[in-house]
Design a protein around this motif. Structure first.
Motif, PDB file in Angstrom:
ATOM      1  N   ASP A  19      -0.193  17.542   8.458  1.00  0.00           N
ATOM      2  CA  ASP A  19      -0.232  16.075   8.462  1.00  0.00           C
ATOM      3  C   ASP A  19      -0.550  15.523   7.082  1.00  0.00           C
ATOM      4  O   ASP A  19      -0.009  14.482   6.693  1.00  0.00           O
ATOM      5  CB  ASP A  19      -1.262  15.576   9.487  1.00  0.00           C
ATOM      6  N   GLU A  20      -1.414  16.224   6.359  1.00  0.00           N
ATOM      7  CA  GLU A  20      -1.737  15.774   4.999  1.00  0.00           C
ATOM      8  C   GLU A  20      -0.480  15.831   4.129  1.00  0.00           C
ATOM      9  O   GLU A  20      -0.241  14.948   3.310  1.00  0.00           O
ATOM     10  CB  GLU A  20      -2.843  16.653   4.392  1.00  0.00           C
ATOM     11  N   GLU A  21       0.321  16.875   4.309  1.00  0.00           N
ATOM     12  CA  GLU A  21       1.559  17.008   3.533  1.00  0.00           C
ATOM     13  C   GLU A  21       2.550  15.889   3.877  1.00  0.00           C
ATOM     14  O   GLU A  21       3.167  15.302   2.986  1.00  0.00           O
ATOM     15  CB  GLU A  21       2.212  18.375   3.783  1.00  0.00           C
ATOM     16  N   LEU A  22       2.681  15.595   5.174  1.00  0.00           N
ATOM     17  CA  LEU A  22       3.589  14.518   5.595  1.00  0.00           C
ATOM     18  C   LEU A  22       3.129  13.178   5.024  1.00  0.00           C
ATOM     19  O   LEU A  22       3.945  12.360   4.592  1.00  0.00           O
ATOM     20  CB  LEU A  22       3.636  14.426   7.127  1.00  0.00           C
ATOM     21  N   ALA A  23       1.810  12.971   5.012  1.00  0.00           N
ATOM     22  CA  ALA A  23       1.266  11.717   4.501  1.00  0.00           C
ATOM     23  C   ALA A  23       1.520  11.601   3.004  1.00  0.00           C
ATOM     24  O   ALA A  23       1.886  10.530   2.500  1.00  0.00           O
ATOM     25  CB  ALA A  23      -0.232  11.633   4.802  1.00  0.00           C
ATOM     26  N   GLU A  24       1.363  12.706   2.300  1.00  0.00           N
ATOM     27  CA  GLU A  24       1.579  12.699   0.859  1.00  0.00           C
ATOM     28  C   GLU A  24       3.054  12.406   0.531  1.00  0.00           C
ATOM     29  O   GLU A  24       3.359  11.638  -0.375  1.00  0.00           O
ATOM     30  CB  GLU A  24       1.123  14.036   0.257  1.00  0.00           C
ATOM     31  N   GLN A  25       3.950  12.998   1.312  1.00  0.00           N
ATOM     32  CA  GLN A  25       5.383  12.726   1.109  1.00  0.00           C
ATOM     33  C   GLN A  25       5.682  11.248   1.349  1.00  0.00           C
ATOM     34  O   GLN A  25       6.432  10.629   0.591  1.00  0.00           O
ATOM     35  CB  GLN A  25       6.227  13.570   2.065  1.00  0.00           C
ATOM     36  N   ALA A  26       5.096  10.688   2.407  1.00  0.00           N
ATOM     37  CA  ALA A  26       5.323   9.269   2.722  1.00  0.00           C
ATOM     38  C   ALA A  26       4.787   8.385   1.599  1.00  0.00           C
ATOM     39  O   ALA A  26       5.425   7.407   1.200  1.00  0.00           O
ATOM     40  CB  ALA A  26       4.652   8.901   4.047  1.00  0.00           C
ATOM     41  N   ARG A  27       3.614   8.753   1.085  1.00  0.00           N
ATOM     42  CA  ARG A  27       3.001   7.955   0.010  1.00  0.00           C
ATOM     43  C   ARG A  27       3.896   7.973  -1.231  1.00  0.00           C
ATOM     44  O   ARG A  27       4.119   6.952  -1.867  1.00  0.00           O
ATOM     45  CB  ARG A  27       1.618   8.511  -0.332  1.00  0.00           C
ATOM     46  N   CYS A  65       1.772  -1.534   2.286  1.00  0.00           N
ATOM     47  CA  CYS A  65       2.437  -1.841   1.019  1.00  0.00           C
ATOM     48  C   CYS A  65       1.537  -2.723   0.151  1.00  0.00           C
ATOM     49  O   CYS A  65       0.903  -3.659   0.639  1.00  0.00           O
ATOM     50  CB  CYS A  65       3.762  -2.551   1.289  1.00  0.00           C
ATOM     51  N   ALA A  66       1.491  -2.397  -1.138  1.00  0.00           N
ATOM     52  CA  ALA A  66       0.621  -3.132  -2.065  1.00  0.00           C
ATOM     53  C   ALA A  66       1.230  -4.444  -2.529  1.00  0.00           C
ATOM     54  O   ALA A  66       0.531  -5.280  -3.109  1.00  0.00           O
ATOM     55  CB  ALA A  66       0.301  -2.247  -3.267  1.00  0.00           C
ATOM     56  N   GLU A  67       2.532  -4.625  -2.276  1.00  0.00           N
ATOM     57  CA  GLU A  67       3.214  -5.843  -2.745  1.00  0.00           C
ATOM     58  C   GLU A  67       2.811  -7.054  -1.920  1.00  0.00           C
ATOM     59  O   GLU A  67       2.942  -7.042  -0.693  1.00  0.00           O
ATOM     60  CB  GLU A  67       4.737  -5.678  -2.632  1.00  0.00           C
ATOM     61  N   GLU A  68       2.373  -8.085  -2.588  1.00  0.00           N
ATOM     62  CA  GLU A  68       2.086  -9.325  -1.869  1.00  0.00           C
ATOM     63  C   GLU A  68       3.399  -9.837  -1.294  1.00  0.00           C
ATOM     64  O   GLU A  68       4.439  -9.722  -1.897  1.00  0.00           O
ATOM     65  CB  GLU A  68       1.504 -10.366  -2.817  1.00  0.00           C
ATOM     66  N   GLY A  69       3.332 -10.354  -0.099  1.00  0.00           N
ATOM     67  CA  GLY A  69       4.557 -10.842   0.518  1.00  0.00           C
ATOM     68  C   GLY A  69       5.273  -9.763   1.316  1.00  0.00           C
ATOM     69  O   GLY A  69       6.189 -10.053   2.057  1.00  0.00           O
ATOM     70  N   CYS A  70       4.862  -8.499   1.170  1.00  0.00           N
ATOM     71  CA  CYS A  70       5.413  -7.425   1.993  1.00  0.00           C
ATOM     72  C   CYS A  70       4.310  -6.900   2.911  1.00  0.00           C
ATOM     73  O   CYS A  70       4.277  -7.219   4.084  1.00  0.00           O
ATOM     74  CB  CYS A  70       6.004  -6.300   1.156  1.00  0.00           C
ATOM     75  N   ARG A  71       3.406  -6.118   2.323  1.00  0.00           N
ATOM     76  CA  ARG A  71       2.248  -5.594   3.073  1.00  0.00           C
ATOM     77  C   ARG A  71       2.639  -4.790   4.308  1.00  0.00           C
ATOM     78  O   ARG A  71       1.856  -4.650   5.240  1.00  0.00           O
ATOM     79  CB  ARG A  71       1.315  -6.735   3.520  1.00  0.00           C
ATOM     80  N   LYS A  72       3.862  -4.299   4.304  1.00  0.00           N
ATOM     81  CA  LYS A  72       4.346  -3.578   5.485  1.00  0.00           C
ATOM     82  C   LYS A  72       3.565  -2.284   5.696  1.00  0.00           C
ATOM     83  O   LYS A  72       3.213  -1.596   4.743  1.00  0.00           O
ATOM     84  CB  LYS A  72       5.834  -3.277   5.293  1.00  0.00           C
ATOM     85  N   ARG A  73       3.340  -1.941   6.957  1.00  0.00           N
ATOM     86  CA  ARG A  73       2.616  -0.717   7.254  1.00  0.00           C
ATOM     87  C   ARG A  73       3.576   0.454   7.408  1.00  0.00           C
ATOM     88  O   ARG A  73       4.656   0.300   7.975  1.00  0.00           O
ATOM     89  CB  ARG A  73       1.808  -0.884   8.536  1.00  0.00           C
ATOM     90  N   THR A  74       3.199   1.586   6.861  1.00  0.00           N
ATOM     91  CA  THR A  74       3.969   2.816   7.004  1.00  0.00           C
ATOM     92  C   THR A  74       3.052   3.872   7.610  1.00  0.00           C
ATOM     93  O   THR A  74       2.024   4.189   7.032  1.00  0.00           O
ATOM     94  CB  THR A  74       4.448   3.324   5.616  1.00  0.00           C
ATOM     95  N   THR A  75       3.406   4.351   8.772  1.00  0.00           N
ATOM     96  CA  THR A  75       2.606   5.404   9.398  1.00  0.00           C
ATOM     97  C   THR A  75       3.432   6.677   9.419  1.00  0.00           C
ATOM     98  O   THR A  75       4.492   6.712  10.043  1.00  0.00           O
ATOM     99  CB  THR A  75       2.174   5.003  10.822  1.00  0.00           C
ATOM    100  N   PRO A  76       2.998   7.708   8.701  1.00  0.00           N
ATOM    101  CA  PRO A  76       3.773   8.948   8.665  1.00  0.00           C
ATOM    102  C   PRO A  76       3.826   9.608  10.037  1.00  0.00           C
ATOM    103  O   PRO A  76       2.955   9.388  10.881  1.00  0.00           O
ATOM    104  CB  PRO A  76       2.986   9.839   7.687  1.00  0.00           C
ATOM    105  N   THR A  77       4.850  10.425  10.231  1.00  0.00           N
ATOM    106  CA  THR A  77       4.919  11.220  11.451  1.00  0.00           C
ATOM    107  C   THR A  77       3.746  12.196  11.456  1.00  0.00           C
ATOM    108  O   THR A  77       3.082  12.392  10.441  1.00  0.00           O
ATOM    109  CB  THR A  77       6.249  11.991  11.526  1.00  0.00           C
ATOM    110  N   SER A  78       3.479  12.814  12.618  1.00  0.00           N
ATOM    111  CA  SER A  78       2.254  13.612  12.729  1.00  0.00           C
ATOM    112  C   SER A  78       2.421  14.817  13.655  1.00  0.00           C
ATOM    113  O   SER A  78       3.061  14.720  14.697  1.00  0.00           O
ATOM    114  CB  SER A  78       1.135  12.715  13.265  1.00  0.00           C
TER     115      SER A  78
END
Ligand SMILES: [Zn+2]
Length: 190
Positions: A19-27, A65-78
Motif C-alpha cells: 500500500d505504501e508503494e501504491l500511495a507513493e506511485q499515486a503521489r 490536490c495542492a492547487e487552489e480551485g482544484c483540491r481534488k482528493r486522490t485515494t490510491p488503490t489498496s
C-alpha cells in the motif's frame, strides 16, 4: 493453507508495504489537473487483521490536490481496504473462500477467529456470488484470466486460478487483481 494467513502478522505487514508503494506511485503521478498532491490520510478502524497491526492499519493513505480551485482528493488503490468495508480485504476474501465446502462448525470457528458475525459473512457470500459476477469490472477482468473461473465458487475459484505455489502468494495475486474495486464507493459498507 488459507486459514493460517488470517493470523499471520507478517502477511499483513507485507500488504502495508504494498500500500505504501501504491500511495507513493499515486503521489508521484500527481493530480489530474497537473497539481501536486498533499497527504490527507483517512482515519480507519478496520477489523479482522491480527491485533498487533491495529495501529499500522488505522490510516488509509489519501491525497488532496495542492492547487487552489482544484483540491481534488486522490485515494490510491489498496491491498488492505476494500472500498469502505469495515473488514480488511484479505478477510472478506479468505473467510468467504474457506466457507465453500466447509461444515457449519468449521465456519463458526473461522468466524470466531476474525470476530465476524454470521450475518456479515452471509453478506460477503452474496456479494461474491451475486453482485461481483455482475460487476462491470469482473465482466471485463475475467477475460484477462488464463483459465475460466467457476462463478459458483467465488472467491475460492479465483484464488485457485492464480498459479502460485503458496496460499499467501495466491491471496496477494487476488488482492492485486481486485485493486480497481478498492477505491470505488459502490460497495456496501460491511
Ligand atoms: Zn488538482
Amino acid at each position: 493453507m488459507y486459514q493460517t494467513i488470517l493470523n499471520d502478522a507478517s502477511f499483513y505487514r507485507g500488504l502495508l508495504k504494498f500500500d505504501e508503494e501504491l500511495a507513493e506511485q499515486a503521489r508521484q503521478r500527481g493530480c489530474g489537473c497537473g497539481g501536486k498532491l498533499h497527504s490527507a490520510r483517512y482515519p480507519r478502524k478496520p477489523r479482522g487483521m491480527p491485533e498487533e497491526l491495529r495501529e499500522e492499519y488505522a490510516k488509509r493513505r489519501s491525497f488532496c490536490c495542492a492547487e487552489e480551485g482544484c483540491r481534488k482528493r486522490t485515494t490510491p488503490t489498496s491491498f488492505r481496504f476494500l472500498s469502505r468495508r469495515v473488514y480488511v480485504a484479505a478477510v472478506v476474501v479468505l473467510i468467504t473462500a474457506l466457507r465453500h465446502g466447509a461444515t457449519a462448525a468449521r465456519v463458526a470457528q473461522l468466524r470466531a477467529m476474525v470476530g465476524v458475525s454470521r450475518r456479515t459473512v452471509e453478506r460477503w457470500r452474496q456479494w461474491w456470488l451475486e453482485e461481483f459476477p455482475r460487476n462491470s469490472f469482473w465482466r471485463w477482468a475475467r477475460g484477462q484470466l488464463a483459465t475460466p473461473v467457476d462463478e459458483q465458487t467465488l472467491p475460492l475459484s479465483l484464488l485457485e486460478s492464480f498459479r502460485k505455489p503458496g496460499a499467501g502468494e495466491r491471496t496477494i495475486d487476488l488482492l492485486r487483481f481486485i485493486l480497481p474495486l478498492t477505491k470505488r464507493s459502490v460497495l456496501q459498507e460491511t
